[in-house]
Design an enzyme around this catalytic site. Structure first.
Site, PDB file in Angstrom:
ATOM      1  N   LYS A  51      43.792  61.134  67.997  1.00  0.00           N
ATOM      2  CA  LYS A  51      42.529  59.941  67.766  1.00  0.00           C
ATOM      3  C   LYS A  51      43.720  58.796  68.511  1.00  0.00           C
ATOM      4  O   LYS A  51      43.533  57.790  68.449  1.00  0.00           O
ATOM      5  CB  LYS A  51      42.200  59.730  66.475  1.00  0.00           C
ATOM      6  CG  LYS A  51      41.381  58.870  65.644  1.00  0.00           C
ATOM      7  CD  LYS A  51      42.041  58.435  64.652  1.00  0.00           C
ATOM      8  CE  LYS A  51      43.002  57.592  64.353  1.00  0.00           C
ATOM      9  NZ  LYS A  51      43.207  57.081  63.331  1.00  0.00           N
TER      10      LYS A  51
ATOM     11  N   ASP B 258      37.204  58.468  65.019  1.00  0.00           N
ATOM     12  CA  ASP B 258      37.952  58.535  63.227  1.00  0.00           C
ATOM     13  C   ASP B 258      36.777  59.136  62.626  1.00  0.00           C
ATOM     14  O   ASP B 258      35.739  59.504  63.037  1.00  0.00           O
ATOM     15  CB  ASP B 258      38.288  57.057  63.135  1.00  0.00           C
ATOM     16  CG  ASP B 258      37.420  56.150  62.587  1.00  0.00           C
ATOM     17  OD1 ASP B 258      36.180  56.818  63.300  1.00  0.00           O
ATOM     18  OD2 ASP B 258      37.864  55.038  62.670  1.00  0.00           O
TER      19      ASP B 258
END
Length: 212
Positions: A121, A139
């Site tokens: 991420k 996320d």
């Protein structure tokens, strides 16, 4: 509504209602953004923005942070989540950035993920924001909103969500779409109580169509 139609309409609405969509983390260069994104894991951007000015004053460059220990860094970040682990990650990240990458934040996912504290991420955030690459950082907001709207179906992991979004969103739109989904999840499509009546996406939203 087909999945192709839903994507097309959602992206059209986002473009019309949120033409400017950027990270809410405060930073002045790729090094500062990398530090801020590492700190933001399971922590709010607001909290990160409160502590980074003093941190960046103390360690304005990768070289200065590379000379620090986790114990040196900890007092500056003690109010974020998991400060012990993040102190170690930042110290290790800065050393590797200097020793192996010449102090430059790399622009490919494998080299980014080799840095301490950098997962997929975080790496995708850097690629999208710094390098404007077609990289989708998933996320909790992106994961939740994508499923709720109907851009994904029964997605079990962030990686499956990432792959689904990348399949349907034009590459040139991906960096901005990442921010659209985050900001929509943060301010409108909230986890516990989505503000459906205020939402511009009602006509294209699977959740709304099932619950209206």
């Amino acid at each position: 509504m087909t999945i192709k139609e839903r994507y097309r309409r959602v992206l059209e609405i986002f473009e019309a209602t949120m033409p400017v969509a950027e990270t809410e983390l405060h930073y002045e260069n790729p090094y500062q953004l990398l530090v801020a994104v590492i700190l933001s894991a399971q922590c709010t951007d607001k909290r990160v923005n409160m502590i980074t000015p003093a941190l960046f004053e103390a360690y304005p460059t990768p070289e200065s942070m590379a000379g620090a220990t986790a114990e040196d860094i900890f007092p500056y970040i003690k109010s974020v989540s998991y400060p012990n682990n993040k102190s170690k990650s930042l110290a290790g990240m800065a050393r590797m950035l200097v020793e192996e990458y010449g102090g430059e934040v790399p622009g490919d996912i494998d080299r980014l993920m080799a840095l301490p504290g950098v997962g997929r991420k975080t790496a995708n955030v850097i690629l999208a924001v710094v390098y404007n690459q077609a990289a989708m950082a998933v996320d909790t907001h992106v994961f939740r909103v994508s499923e709720r709207i109907g851009l994904t179906t029964n997605s079990k992991t962030p990686l499956t969500t990432e792959k689904a979004l990348m399949k349907h969103i034009p590459p040139e739109t991906v960096p901005k779409a990442h921010h659209w989904l985050i900001l929509h999840g943060r301010y409108v499509c909230k986890a516990r109580r989505p503000e459906c009546m205020e939402c511009q996406l009602k006509e294209a939203c699977r959740y709304y169509s099932k619950n209206k």
